[in-house]
Design a protein around this motif. Structure first.
Motif, PDB file in Angstrom:
ATOM      1  N   ASP A  20      -8.677  -0.060   6.375  1.00 13.04           N
ATOM      2  CA  ASP A  20      -7.365   0.379   6.041  1.00 13.04           C
ATOM      3  C   ASP A  20      -7.409   0.675   4.623  1.00 13.04           C
ATOM      4  OD1 ASP A  20      -4.167   0.656   5.908  1.00 13.04           O
ATOM      5  OD2 ASP A  20      -4.440  -0.912   4.455  1.00 13.04           O
ATOM      6  N   SER A  43      -3.999  10.145  20.640  1.00 15.45           N
ATOM      7  CA  SER A  43      -2.854   9.378  20.705  1.00 15.45           C
ATOM      8  C   SER A  43      -2.831   9.039  22.386  1.00 15.45           C
ATOM      9  CB  SER A  43      -1.592   9.940  20.413  1.00 15.45           C
ATOM     10  OG  SER A  43      -0.716   8.900  20.618  1.00 15.45           O
ATOM     11  N   CYS A  48       2.266   4.375  19.938  1.00 15.73           N
ATOM     12  CA  CYS A  48       1.142   4.530  18.982  1.00 15.73           C
ATOM     13  C   CYS A  48       1.100   5.372  17.963  1.00 15.73           C
ATOM     14  CB  CYS A  48      -0.269   4.249  19.954  1.00 15.73           C
ATOM     15  SG  CYS A  48      -0.623   2.751  20.530  1.00 15.73           S
ATOM     16  N   SER A  49       1.738   6.497  18.467  1.00 12.78           N
ATOM     17  CA  SER A  49       1.754   7.791  17.338  1.00 12.78           C
ATOM     18  C   SER A  49       3.030   7.475  16.345  1.00 12.78           C
ATOM     19  CB  SER A  49       1.921   8.900  18.129  1.00 12.78           C
ATOM     20  OG  SER A  49       3.240   9.123  18.676  1.00 12.78           O
ATOM     21  N   THR A  52       1.956   5.743  12.910  1.00  9.70           N
ATOM     22  CA  THR A  52       0.942   6.582  12.487  1.00  9.70           C
ATOM     23  C   THR A  52       0.985   8.083  11.959  1.00  9.70           C
ATOM     24  OG1 THR A  52      -0.350   5.481  14.240  1.00  9.70           O
ATOM     25  CG2 THR A  52      -1.474   7.386  13.542  1.00  9.70           C
ATOM     26  N   TYR A  55       2.975   8.062   8.630  1.00  8.42           N
ATOM     27  CA  TYR A  55       2.068   7.647   7.594  1.00  8.42           C
ATOM     28  C   TYR A  55       1.158   8.661   7.306  1.00  8.42           C
ATOM     29  CZ  TYR A  55      -1.504   5.129   4.991  1.00  8.42           C
ATOM     30  OH  TYR A  55      -2.475   4.629   3.985  1.00  8.42           O
ATOM     31  N   ALA A 154      -4.973   6.876  17.040  1.00  9.60           N
ATOM     32  CA  ALA A 154      -3.765   6.096  16.746  1.00  9.60           C
ATOM     33  C   ALA A 154      -3.877   4.898  17.421  1.00  9.60           C
ATOM     34  CB  ALA A 154      -2.573   6.579  17.140  1.00  9.60           C
ATOM     35  N   ILE A 157      -3.212   0.878  15.728  1.00 10.03           N
ATOM     36  CA  ILE A 157      -2.060   0.313  15.486  1.00 10.03           C
ATOM     37  C   ILE A 157      -1.712  -0.785  16.619  1.00 10.03           C
ATOM     38  CG2 ILE A 157      -0.386   1.910  17.049  1.00 10.03           C
ATOM     39  CD1 ILE A 157       1.500   1.948  14.531  1.00 10.03           C
ATOM     40  N   SER A 184      -9.411   3.778  10.344  1.00  9.87           N
ATOM     41  CA  SER A 184      -8.068   3.313  10.039  1.00  9.87           C
ATOM     42  C   SER A 184      -7.874   2.115  10.649  1.00  9.87           C
ATOM     43  CB  SER A 184      -6.993   4.462  10.997  1.00  9.87           C
ATOM     44  OG  SER A 184      -7.216   4.050  12.320  1.00  9.87           O
ATOM     45  N   PHE A 186      -4.247   1.012  11.469  1.00  9.13           N
ATOM     46  CA  PHE A 186      -2.613   1.314  11.295  1.00  9.13           C
ATOM     47  C   PHE A 186      -1.624   0.016  11.390  1.00  9.13           C
ATOM     48  CE2 PHE A 186      -4.390   5.749  12.451  1.00  9.13           C
ATOM     49  CZ  PHE A 186      -4.128   6.293  11.044  1.00  9.13           C
ATOM     50  N   SER A 195       6.189   0.497  13.951  1.00  9.13           N
ATOM     51  CA  SER A 195       5.988   1.287  15.223  1.00  9.13           C
ATOM     52  C   SER A 195       7.389   0.708  16.174  1.00  9.13           C
ATOM     53  CB  SER A 195       4.732   1.058  15.824  1.00  9.13           C
ATOM     54  OG  SER A 195       4.535  -0.283  16.334  1.00  9.13           O
TER      55      SER A 195
END
Length: 258
Positions: A20, A43, A48-49, A52, A55, A154, A157, A184, A186, A195
């Motif tokens: 991150d 994704s 999950c998207s 993400t 951001y 993604a 996350i 990432s 996330f 999310s």
């Protein structure tokens, strides 16, 4: 574009990597150079998207690549693809963004070949790593083909996915392509909680298993019931015709329109 090795090579090889923080440093460099990169983001599903995209779209132009032949059964794959498209359409309308959508062909046999011999591995084990590699390889190849600056996922996350593993696989895949991997994690900074909030805000379907046949069996998921529910959900639905405005348009298609 920035190669994450510029940051990784300065770290102690034995330390746990904060992906991150590396992404935050890359974003600062984009801002300093007034760069808005193009990202092809893998994704696996709309949930999950959610955060993400919220951001990343602050700093980059994002196209979602739905490359998930691991999802079983086919009807569930189709349901998740539809929900992913609907979320992107709704997200764009609400935020003024211009996220695009692209899907790989559904080829479950390729997935089964990729994880052959790992069928009995526990969730989170070597089968998952092979699955990450299979899908991220598809994303990297498509990123090169379509001239994206970065490819990423993604998946990080999810609290059920090991971000160290996902990122290490992404870095390995990068070594075979002329594109850059986007590191990432996330779920950090309240990303996972956000999310969940966004799923409620956008009324997004949240599935009860990752998608693969083997994990579903280990969890005791009734796949016949999943199939019935997915088929009922998808009756009279077709994302490609309902959401044409989010479709990623290839250069040759643009030329034909013009």
């Amino acid at each position: 574009m920035i190669d994450l090795h510029e940051f990784l090579d300065k770290l102690n090889p034995n330390q746990k990597i904060n992906y991150d923080k590396i992404l935050q440093k890359m974003i600062k460099n984009w801002q300093l150079t007034t760069t808005r990169p193009k990202i092809l983001l893998h994704s696996c599903c709309a949930p999950c998207s959610t955060y993400t995209l919220e951001y990343l779209t602050k700093y980059a132009d994002v196209t979602v690549y739905y490359a998930n032949s691991n999802i079983h059964p086919r009807a569930e794959y189709q349901r998740r693809e539809y929900v992913q498209q609907k979320f992107i359409r709704d997200f764009n309308e609400k935020t003024g963004n211009n996220v695009r959508f692209l899907a790989a062909p559904y080829a479950p046999q390729q997935y089964f070949e990729a994880v052959r011999g790992l069928e009995k591995e526990p969730e989170g084990g070597d089968r998952c790593r092979a699955c990450f590699g299979y899908r991220l390889d598809l994303v990297a190849a498509k990123a090169v083909e379509l001239d994206f600056d970065y490819f990423g996922s993604a998946l990080t996350i999810s609290p059920h996915k090991n971000s160290q593993v996902v990122n290490s696989v992404g870095i390995e895949v990068q070594n075979f392509y002329t594109t850059k991997y986007l590191p990432s994690d996330f779920k950090k900074n309240g990303g996972y909680q956000r999310s969940l909030e966004m799923c409620r805000e956008y009324d997004v379907y949240r599935q009860c298993y990752c998608g693969c046949l083997f994990a579903a069996k280990q969890q005791g998921i009734d796949l016949a019931q999943i199939r019935r529910e997915a088929l009922a959900f998808m009756q009279d639905k077709d994302g490609s015709t309902e959401f044409p405005e989010i479709k990623f348009v290839y250069h040759d298609e643009r030329e034909q329109v013009e």
